[in-house]
Design an enzyme around this catalytic site. Sequence first.
Site, mmCIF file in Angstrom:
data_model
loop_
_atom_site.group_PDB
_atom_site.id
_atom_site.type_symbol
_atom_site.label_atom_id
_atom_site.label_comp_id
_atom_site.label_asym_id
_atom_site.label_seq_id
_atom_site.Cartn_x
_atom_site.Cartn_y
_atom_site.Cartn_z
ATOM 1 N N SER A 1 0.799 -1.218 0.000
ATOM 2 C CA SER A 1 0.000 0.000 0.000
ATOM 3 C C SER A 1 0.834 1.271 0.000
ATOM 4 O O SER A 1 0.295 2.358 -0.104
ATOM 5 C CB SER A 1 -0.946 0.011 1.201
ATOM 6 O OG SER A 1 -0.208 -0.141 2.384
ATOM 7 N N ASP B 1 -7.541 5.916 5.379
ATOM 8 C CA ASP B 1 -7.530 4.713 6.209
ATOM 9 C C ASP B 1 -8.730 4.586 7.127
ATOM 10 O O ASP B 1 -8.757 3.699 7.974
ATOM 11 C CB ASP B 1 -6.259 4.707 7.073
ATOM 12 C CG ASP B 1 -5.030 4.402 6.237
ATOM 13 O OD1 ASP B 1 -3.919 4.654 6.713
ATOM 14 O OD2 ASP B 1 -5.206 3.918 5.107
ATOM 15 N N HIS C 1 1.684 3.872 6.889
ATOM 16 C CA HIS C 1 1.056 4.770 5.914
ATOM 17 C C HIS C 1 1.496 6.202 6.145
ATOM 18 O O HIS C 1 2.128 6.518 7.154
ATOM 19 C CB HIS C 1 -0.477 4.670 5.998
ATOM 20 C CG HIS C 1 -1.025 3.423 5.354
ATOM 21 N ND1 HIS C 1 -2.306 3.005 5.537
ATOM 22 C CD2 HIS C 1 -0.458 2.527 4.512
ATOM 23 C CE1 HIS C 1 -2.509 1.891 4.840
ATOM 24 N NE2 HIS C 1 -1.404 1.588 4.216
#
Lengths: 184, 198
Positions: free
Chosen positions: A61, A127, A101
């Site tokens: 990701s 998210d 992230h």
Amino acid sequence: MNLLGLESVLPLDDVMRMNKRQLCYQVLNFGMIVSSALMIWKGLMVLTGSESPIVVVLSGSMEPAFHRGDLLFLTNINEDPIRVGDICVFKIKDRDIPIVHRVIKVHEQADGNSIFLTKGDNNNVDDRGLYAEGQMWLSRSDVIGRARGYVPYVGMVTIIMNDYPKFKYLVLAVLGIFVLIHRE
Amino acid sequence: MGQFLIPEEEWSTGEKKKFQSTLWDASSMKNTLDDAAKTIFVDGFKYKESHRLIDGRLAISLLACSCAAFALVWDYLNPFPQSRPVLIACVAAYYVVTCVLTAHMVWWEKNIFMRAYQSDPAGLDPDSVWTLSSNLPRYTTDYTITVQFKDGSTGSLNEVSITKPMSVWYDGTGLLLQSQYEPEIRKLHDQLISKKKD
């Protein structure tokens, strides 16, 4: 001593001749190696301030910045405020898996606390879908650290070990046996 | 009176030879030579072995492992941020203890692998001390064994040593030959006994 013919495979001559004290030392030697690894890990925890100073990227990701299998080094210094653009590693409450992230929104409150919103570079949505039920923002306590450096590919070993736990136990057992048998 | 101090059955017990080493493995062959010399002194000459050196090493290693175990348990019971001071103390302690261990092995133990006491037959003088140490430098097969004798009555220190390539004492399978090795060790021992008498 009946060793099921193992003596032809393993170099057991030295071990057979050892007395109690030397056998004790072999076990302690093994303990020392494990302890050294443990102390290095705890030392890193203390130095970086993070409960998990080294993590492995588990998903794609964050491509093209990080790929699955990269090893990340984290620091977690509370005095440094987290800003938009920082790559954070955080854990959702009650879940074990750390997520790597980027921070895309920060709200700083009057008392100095901040709340964040994160999104993976390679994801289409933020998210919020990953957060706990009813949770819209992350707080400082969810963050286990900020990525400061990385080593590519090395983390694949950890991923393989976790996917095939039997392989992990086999490798550890073999290494353990060789340390116990080898006399310096 | 047998030719050898150590009965032949003890040197090579049955199918599994006691002083069998792995051929081409230098450290295994060195360890076998050390063990055999130790057996000659302790079982053959019947001197009393002293375990002080290895006990010291065991104690220090145990201390180091305990520091690590303590850190592990404490951190498990008090999750990270709270356990920080204890962890710092444990890591520092572990580092110090490992340095002490290295110091012990380098300066205290050196190459000594056996220390034994020979008590005075008359029971009057303090024990004499026999110390065996050996050395095998890297990438050579020249093994040096040094026997040191400290006389209990006079306190004088004498030592003799011998250096030879290991191959003269081993046969083709890596078995240590009693006929080659035991007389050499006994010769060193007897040299020191006769020096003492001078």
